[in-house]
Design an enzyme around this catalytic site. Structure first.
Site, short mmCIF file in Angstrom:
data_model
loop_
_atom_site.label_atom_id
_atom_site.label_comp_id
_atom_site.label_asym_id
_atom_site.label_seq_id
_atom_site.Cartn_x
_atom_site.Cartn_y
_atom_site.Cartn_z
N GLY A 34 54.00 -17.07 -39.15
CA GLY A 34 55.07 -17.33 -38.34
C GLY A 34 55.81 -16.09 -38.01
O GLY A 34 56.59 -16.31 -36.93
N ARG A 35 55.58 -15.10 -38.71
CA ARG A 35 56.20 -13.85 -38.44
C ARG A 35 55.46 -12.60 -38.86
O ARG A 35 56.06 -11.55 -39.12
CB ARG A 35 57.86 -13.75 -38.80
N LYS A 74 55.53 -7.42 -40.50
CA LYS A 74 55.99 -8.67 -40.77
C LYS A 74 57.42 -8.60 -40.32
O LYS A 74 58.27 -7.79 -40.54
CB LYS A 74 56.25 -8.88 -42.35
N GLY A 93 60.53 -15.74 -35.99
CA GLY A 93 59.74 -14.69 -36.01
C GLY A 93 60.12 -13.16 -36.50
O GLY A 93 59.37 -12.30 -36.59
N ARG A 130 52.51 -4.11 -43.77
CA ARG A 130 51.97 -4.51 -44.94
C ARG A 130 50.52 -4.05 -44.80
O ARG A 130 49.98 -4.14 -43.66
CB ARG A 130 51.95 -5.80 -45.26
N ARG A 179 44.83 -16.40 -47.20
CA ARG A 179 45.59 -17.10 -48.35
C ARG A 179 44.52 -18.50 -48.54
O ARG A 179 43.65 -18.90 -47.77
CB ARG A 179 46.80 -17.47 -47.68
N ASP A 197 50.29 -21.14 -49.61
CA ASP A 197 50.27 -20.41 -48.52
C ASP A 197 50.69 -18.89 -48.78
O ASP A 197 50.40 -18.10 -48.21
CB ASP A 197 51.21 -20.79 -47.14
N ASN A 198 50.95 -18.86 -50.04
CA ASN A 198 51.65 -17.68 -50.74
C ASN A 198 50.53 -17.15 -51.74
O ASN A 198 51.00 -16.29 -52.50
CB ASN A 198 53.06 -17.55 -51.02
N ASP A 225 53.73 -11.93 -50.18
CA ASP A 225 54.83 -12.51 -49.86
C ASP A 225 55.93 -12.43 -50.77
O ASP A 225 56.22 -13.21 -51.50
CB ASP A 225 54.56 -13.87 -49.32
P1 AMP Z 1 57.55 -18.21 -46.79
O1 AMP Z 1 58.09 -19.48 -47.37
O2 AMP Z 1 58.31 -17.18 -46.40
O3 AMP Z 1 56.12 -17.79 -47.23
O4 AMP Z 1 57.11 -19.00 -45.27
C1 AMP Z 1 56.64 -20.24 -45.20
C2 AMP Z 1 56.17 -20.36 -43.61
O5 AMP Z 1 57.25 -20.18 -42.97
C3 AMP Z 1 55.19 -19.41 -43.15
O6 AMP Z 1 54.20 -20.04 -42.14
C4 AMP Z 1 55.92 -18.23 -42.29
O7 AMP Z 1 55.02 -17.39 -41.64
C5 AMP Z 1 56.91 -19.17 -41.74
N1 AMP Z 1 58.23 -18.30 -41.74
C6 AMP Z 1 59.14 -18.01 -42.51
N2 AMP Z 1 60.13 -17.11 -42.12
C7 AMP Z 1 60.09 -17.01 -40.78
C8 AMP Z 1 60.95 -16.71 -39.43
N3 AMP Z 1 61.74 -16.07 -39.82
N4 AMP Z 1 60.22 -16.93 -38.43
C9 AMP Z 1 58.95 -17.54 -38.06
N5 AMP Z 1 58.27 -18.23 -39.22
C10 AMP Z 1 58.83 -17.73 -40.44
MG MG Z 2 54.74 -16.72 -46.90
#
Ligand code: AMP
Ligand code: MG
Length: 519
Positions: free
Chosen positions: A102-103, A122, A135, A192, A199, A269-270, A279
């Site tokens: 997502g970002r 990132k 993002g 990164r 993943r 996903d992490n 992550d």
């Molecule tokens: P995370 O818990 O940070 O690993 O994120 C879980 C999901 O949310 C992943 O698909 C990330 O890419 C997405 N995500 C987290 N923060 C953002 C953001 N600020 N903008 C877009 N997607 C995000």
């Molecule tokens: Mg993540």
């Protein structure tokens, strides 16, 4: 600046045919092409030279405007096609469906010294997987990711790396505590670097969609480039792959427990398919030894990802990966045997690691370990300082003298109640007995202990100090901590101030003992 490009992921696996940057469900593809957002005023805050070396960039290269353009996302490197990966995941134990980068935006892969490295930004803007978010990433979380990735590498923990830290000049709105107080923060981008960012969730997405053709393509790709030692064919090949992922994951978790690292968000996903720590969000270091601690406020109630749960959660995540790989293997007993091997491998490695932390070379009774855990927890003891100073104990010490050598690790040494003190003395007596039963000299034992018990770790308050300084445009602490943490096992007399317990002001402070997923 010349990089030896060698893209494989976006060359070999199917791309999303829709090239618009709109948020959507993506089918029949492993990634979507996307262009990083152009930042309004990018500034380079820090480069990890050990990482630029890895990818074949010189000291001059990383000071060039071309480099800043690359790692800030303002210019796409010639002949490359950046993309966001499609993946799904189980978050906090629940199936969350499609997530994806997502970002994060993958730039390209390079080959240098026969090693493959993927570069990924990132915080460089939205992608088809951004769902309801922007993002972007803020400076505080980017500093934390940049410093910790490198600190973990130098600790000897498998991890993704971080090449650079850039501020974008753009403001980003965040509600840090999710309590209705959003504020603008400085935007930042981290670049990164890892062999691959695939993943568990990449496999889970394709399996959930019953897209077996692409599931197999992704598994074949991963094995070809990252598990080349697997030479079997057919279903055996995917079984061997699953076994190797299990092994690498165990090894990573044992290392986390060794250094007192709490990941904070062990969603599938992490979880890297290469067994790398990936992550860095609301992670933390066990300071006062509390196996039930998690830094993540989002998880404060269930504490699913607390320190002592990490080994079990990794196994749970591997079960989800097994479900995703099942269509390629279709052999339940064989997969169950692999899952059982998780505990066998963990049970073989973990006690040895704990033994090494204590400087012992022979097995000891489990109640000796349990008693230590109880004491460390009951006395509010700093984990890092305890193990490091334990190496100063001499075989000839009395239990009282031995105890005095680790006293500095207690947050409130004067508050050690009499009963606790007696228990510590008793434990020390047993410890001294064991030391005397062994043939290692005091000096040799100390040397062995000091390569498994770090002197310096990235305590949350240290990162927080670097963040607060950087928010005032003083980046010196980022540099200082990066340098310090390059040699976490060395005595660094000039840096003794960082061999200190978390200060009182950090005890209950946001960013120190409490972190949210907001980043
Ligand atoms: P995370 O818990 O940070 O690993 O994120 C879980 C999901 O949310 C992943 O698909 C990330 O890419 C997405 N995500 C987290 N923060 C953002 C953001 N600020 N903008 C877009 N997607 C995000
Ligand atoms: Mg993540």
């Amino acid at each position: 600046m010349k990089l030896h490009l060698n893209d494989t992921f976006n060359k070999q696996l199917p791309a999303d045919t829709d090239t618009s940057n709109t948020r959507r469900q993506v089918f029949g593809a492993c990634f979507s092409y996307v262009t990083p957002r152009v930042p309004s005023n990018p500034k380079l805050l820090h480069v990890a030279n050990e990482v630029s070396d890895l990818i074949g960039l010189s000291k001059e290269d990383v000071t060039s405007t071309e480099f800043l353009a690359l790692v800030s996302g303002s210019k796409v490197y010639p002949e490359t096609q950046p993309y966001a990966m499609a993946y799904a995941g189980h978050q906090f134990g629940n199936w969350a469906g499609q997530l994806g980068d997502g970002r994060a935006i993958n730039l390209f892969e390079v080959l240098h010294n026969n090693q493959r490295w993927a570069l990924q930004l990132k915080g460089a803007g939205e992608t088809p997987y951004s769902r309801n978010a922007d993002g972007l990433a803020v400076l505080r979380s980017s500093i934390r990711e940049h410093l910790c990735s490198e600190a973990m590498f130098h600790l000897g923990v498998p991890t993704t790396r971080s090449l650079s830290l850039v501020t974008t000049g753009d403001k980003v709105l965040r509600d840090i505590l999710y309590n209705g107080n959003p504020a603008y923060e400085e935007g930042a981008v981290v670049c990164r670097v890892a062999p691959s960012f695939i993943r568990f969730g990449n496999f889970e997405l394709l399996a959930a969609r019953k897209d077996i053709t692409n599931l197999q393509a992704l598994a074949d790709y991963t094995i070809q480039y990252f598990y080349p030692e697997i030479t079997s064919t057919g279903k055996e090949k995917y079984l061997a792959f699953y076994q190797e992922v299990v092994n690498r994951t165990v090894d990573m978790i044992v290392e986390w427990q060794r250094v007192g690292f709490v990941h904070g968000v062990m969603n599938t996903d992490n979880m890297s398919i290469l067994g790398l720590t990936i992550d860095y969000g609301p992670y933390g270091w066990l300071e006062d030894y509390n196996p039930d601690w998690t830094p993540n406020t989002t998880d404060a109630e269930g504490k699913r990802y607390r320190f002592r749960n990490q080994p079990d959660i990794a196994l749970w995540n591997l079960i989800q990966l097994g479900n995703a790989l099942y269509p390629l293997i279709e052999n339940v007993p064989a997969m169950e045997a692999i899952l059982n091997s998780y505990s066998h491998r963990f049970d073989a490695k973990f006690p040895v690691m704990m033994q090494e932390k204590l400087g012992l070379t022979t097995e000891y009774e489990s109640d000796f370990q349990d008693e230590l855990t109880t004491l460390l927890t009951a006395s509010e003891t700093d984990m890092t300082i305890f193990y490091r100073n334990l190496a100063n104990v001499l075989k000839s010490d009395t239990p009282e003298i031995a105890l005095s050598k680790i006293e500095y690790a207690f947050y409130q040494p004067d508050a050690l109640v009499a009963t606790l003190k007696t228990s510590w003395i008793n434990w020390m007596e047993r410890y001294l007995q064991k030391l005397n039963d062994e043939s290692l000299s005091d000096a040799d034992r100390k040397a062995k202990m000091n390569v498994v018990n770090p002197k310096y770790v990235l305590r949350n308050y240290m990162a927080q100090l670097a963040i607060e300084a950087a928010e005032k445009e003083d980046n010196s602490l980022i540099n200082e901590l990066h340098e310090l943490l390059k040699h976490p096992y060395d005595e660094q007399p000039e840096n003794e101030k960082w061999f200190a317990k978390r200060p009182d002001w950090a005890r209950n402070k946001v960013g120190c003992s409490m972190l949210s997923c907001s980043s």
